[in-house]
Structure formats: C-alpha cells, structure tokens
Design a protein around this motif. Structure first.
Motif, PDB file in Angstrom:
ATOM      1  N   PRO A   3       2.330  -6.069 -12.113  1.00  0.00           N
ATOM      2  CA  PRO A   3       2.509  -7.477 -11.743  1.00  0.00           C
ATOM      3  C   PRO A   3       1.411  -8.022 -10.829  1.00  0.00           C
ATOM      4  O   PRO A   3       0.954  -9.143 -11.025  1.00  0.00           O
ATOM      5  CB  PRO A   3       3.864  -7.502 -11.037  1.00  0.00           C
ATOM      6  N   ASP A   4       0.994  -7.259  -9.846  1.00  0.00           N
ATOM      7  CA  ASP A   4      -0.036  -7.721  -8.914  1.00  0.00           C
ATOM      8  C   ASP A   4      -1.117  -6.653  -8.821  1.00  0.00           C
ATOM      9  O   ASP A   4      -1.091  -5.790  -7.942  1.00  0.00           O
ATOM     10  CB  ASP A   4       0.583  -7.995  -7.539  1.00  0.00           C
ATOM     11  N   ILE A   5      -2.084  -6.711  -9.738  1.00  0.00           N
ATOM     12  CA  ILE A   5      -3.121  -5.689  -9.805  1.00  0.00           C
ATOM     13  C   ILE A   5      -3.954  -5.652  -8.521  1.00  0.00           C
ATOM     14  O   ILE A   5      -4.347  -4.589  -8.063  1.00  0.00           O
ATOM     15  CB  ILE A   5      -4.017  -5.867 -11.052  1.00  0.00           C
ATOM     16  N   GLY A   6      -4.196  -6.805  -7.920  1.00  0.00           N
ATOM     17  CA  GLY A   6      -4.957  -6.850  -6.671  1.00  0.00           C
ATOM     18  C   GLY A   6      -4.267  -6.074  -5.564  1.00  0.00           C
ATOM     19  O   GLY A   6      -4.904  -5.307  -4.838  1.00  0.00           O
ATOM     20  N   LEU A   7      -2.981  -6.261  -5.432  1.00  0.00           N
ATOM     21  CA  LEU A   7      -2.208  -5.538  -4.416  1.00  0.00           C
ATOM     22  C   LEU A   7      -2.193  -4.036  -4.713  1.00  0.00           C
ATOM     23  O   LEU A   7      -2.333  -3.216  -3.808  1.00  0.00           O
ATOM     24  CB  LEU A   7      -0.783  -6.082  -4.349  1.00  0.00           C
ATOM     25  N   ALA A   8      -2.054  -3.678  -5.985  1.00  0.00           N
ATOM     26  CA  ALA A   8      -2.045  -2.267  -6.356  1.00  0.00           C
ATOM     27  C   ALA A   8      -3.385  -1.610  -6.039  1.00  0.00           C
ATOM     28  O   ALA A   8      -3.427  -0.493  -5.522  1.00  0.00           O
ATOM     29  CB  ALA A   8      -1.715  -2.118  -7.839  1.00  0.00           C
ATOM     30  N   LEU A   9      -4.479  -2.293  -6.325  1.00  0.00           N
ATOM     31  CA  LEU A   9      -5.801  -1.745  -6.018  1.00  0.00           C
ATOM     32  C   LEU A   9      -6.021  -1.641  -4.516  1.00  0.00           C
ATOM     33  O   LEU A   9      -6.611  -0.674  -4.034  1.00  0.00           O
ATOM     34  CB  LEU A   9      -6.892  -2.596  -6.666  1.00  0.00           C
ATOM     35  N   LEU A  10      -5.538  -2.628  -3.776  1.00  0.00           N
ATOM     36  CA  LEU A  10      -5.647  -2.584  -2.323  1.00  0.00           C
ATOM     37  C   LEU A  10      -4.877  -1.388  -1.762  1.00  0.00           C
ATOM     38  O   LEU A  10      -5.372  -0.668  -0.903  1.00  0.00           O
ATOM     39  CB  LEU A  10      -5.137  -3.890  -1.707  1.00  0.00           C
TER      40      LEU A  10
ATOM     41  N   LEU B  59      -2.501   4.321   0.188  1.00  0.00           N
ATOM     42  CA  LEU B  59      -1.049   4.228   0.245  1.00  0.00           C
ATOM     43  C   LEU B  59      -0.374   4.799  -0.997  1.00  0.00           C
ATOM     44  O   LEU B  59       0.831   4.883  -1.060  1.00  0.00           O
ATOM     45  CB  LEU B  59      -0.623   2.764   0.440  1.00  0.00           C
ATOM     46  N   CYS B  60      -1.167   5.150  -1.994  1.00  0.00           N
ATOM     47  CA  CYS B  60      -0.604   5.794  -3.174  1.00  0.00           C
ATOM     48  C   CYS B  60      -1.585   6.865  -3.627  1.00  0.00           C
ATOM     49  O   CYS B  60      -2.701   6.948  -3.152  1.00  0.00           O
ATOM     50  CB  CYS B  60      -0.355   4.787  -4.295  1.00  0.00           C
ATOM     51  N   GLY B  61      -1.162   7.702  -4.526  1.00  0.00           N
ATOM     52  CA  GLY B  61      -2.048   8.776  -4.997  1.00  0.00           C
ATOM     53  C   GLY B  61      -1.920   9.969  -4.092  1.00  0.00           C
ATOM     54  O   GLY B  61      -0.857  10.515  -3.901  1.00  0.00           O
ATOM     55  N   GLY B  62      -3.006  10.360  -3.496  1.00  0.00           N
ATOM     56  CA  GLY B  62      -2.998  11.526  -2.630  1.00  0.00           C
ATOM     57  C   GLY B  62      -4.117  12.462  -3.016  1.00  0.00           C
ATOM     58  O   GLY B  62      -5.032  12.112  -3.743  1.00  0.00           O
ATOM     59  N   ALA B  63      -4.031  13.677  -2.529  1.00  0.00           N
ATOM     60  CA  ALA B  63      -5.104  14.650  -2.739  1.00  0.00           C
ATOM     61  C   ALA B  63      -5.303  14.961  -4.217  1.00  0.00           C
ATOM     62  O   ALA B  63      -6.429  15.060  -4.687  1.00  0.00           O
ATOM     63  CB  ALA B  63      -4.801  15.929  -1.966  1.00  0.00           C
ATOM     64  N   VAL B  64      -4.208  15.116  -4.962  1.00  0.00           N
ATOM     65  CA  VAL B  64      -4.335  15.421  -6.383  1.00  0.00           C
ATOM     66  C   VAL B  64      -5.008  14.273  -7.113  1.00  0.00           C
ATOM     67  O   VAL B  64      -5.913  14.467  -7.918  1.00  0.00           O
ATOM     68  CB  VAL B  64      -2.947  15.733  -6.997  1.00  0.00           C
TER      69      VAL B  64
END
Length: 118
Positions: A86-93, A99-104
C-alpha cells in the motif's frame, strides 16, 4: 556481464500453494548443477530463488520465475500478481532504517550483489 543467453527457463508459481513451496527453487538448483556452474553461485542462486518463490507464495496470487544463464551470470527474475504494498515509500523507509529484515535479509542482498543477480 555480457554474452548471449545459454540457458533459459520459466516456472509458474501459485500463490498460497504452501504444499509445493520450494519446488521451483529446487528445480533451479538442479538445473544449475546440470549446467556445471560454480557451487557457490548455485548456492546463492538457490537461496535467492527460494526467498523469491516464498514471497510469491505468501503475498501474491500467482507469479512466474524466470531463469536466464549467460557466461558469468545467473539471472532470476520474478513477476507476480498480487495486492502490492500500500505505501511503498514507507516500506522502503522502514527497510532503510533497519526496521524490517535483519541479518539474514542483509546477507541475501549482499549475496545477490556478489553474483550479479537483479
């Protein structure tokens, strides 16, 4: 990397089909082994293709994974149909801020850069 494509294959992926999750990634890995490619490149391509396949299965209605091999290059592309973000800009930010993802996730992105995948 350049040269002509020496091998190409497409695979359908059905969203929500958890019973077959990983089947396309395994097929890609097997095909790359048959082509006699470098084992490290095969490992990275297998991990990246599994992650991409799972993304389609978990978040899209359907998709297609495309494998193309050129001398010195393995390219795996994914096209899918789904609800989108829904909000690609927020997701990329959020991703940039860690704030998401991590080491893997970071390792997989680094691996994709090393093998020249897009």
């Amino acid at each position: 990397m350049g040269g002509r494509v020496i091998f190409r294959r497409e695979f359908p992926v059905k969203g929500g089909d958890f019973c077959r999750a990983g089947a396309v990634a395994c097929r890609i890995k097997d095909l790359l082994k048959e082509l006699g490619l470098d084992t490290q490149a095969i490992r990275r391509a297998a991990i990246a293709s599994y992650e991409a396949e799972m993304n389609v299965i978990m978040y899209a209605w359907e998709g297609r994974m495309k494998l193309a091999v050129k001398p010195g290059e393995i390219r795996i592309t994914v096209d899918d149909k789904g609800p989108g973000i829904p909000d690609i800009g927020l997701a990329l930010l959020a991703q940039t801020a860690g704030l998401c993802g991590g080491a893997v996730d970071r390792e997989l992105r680094a691996g994709l850069r090393r093998i020249g995948a897009r």
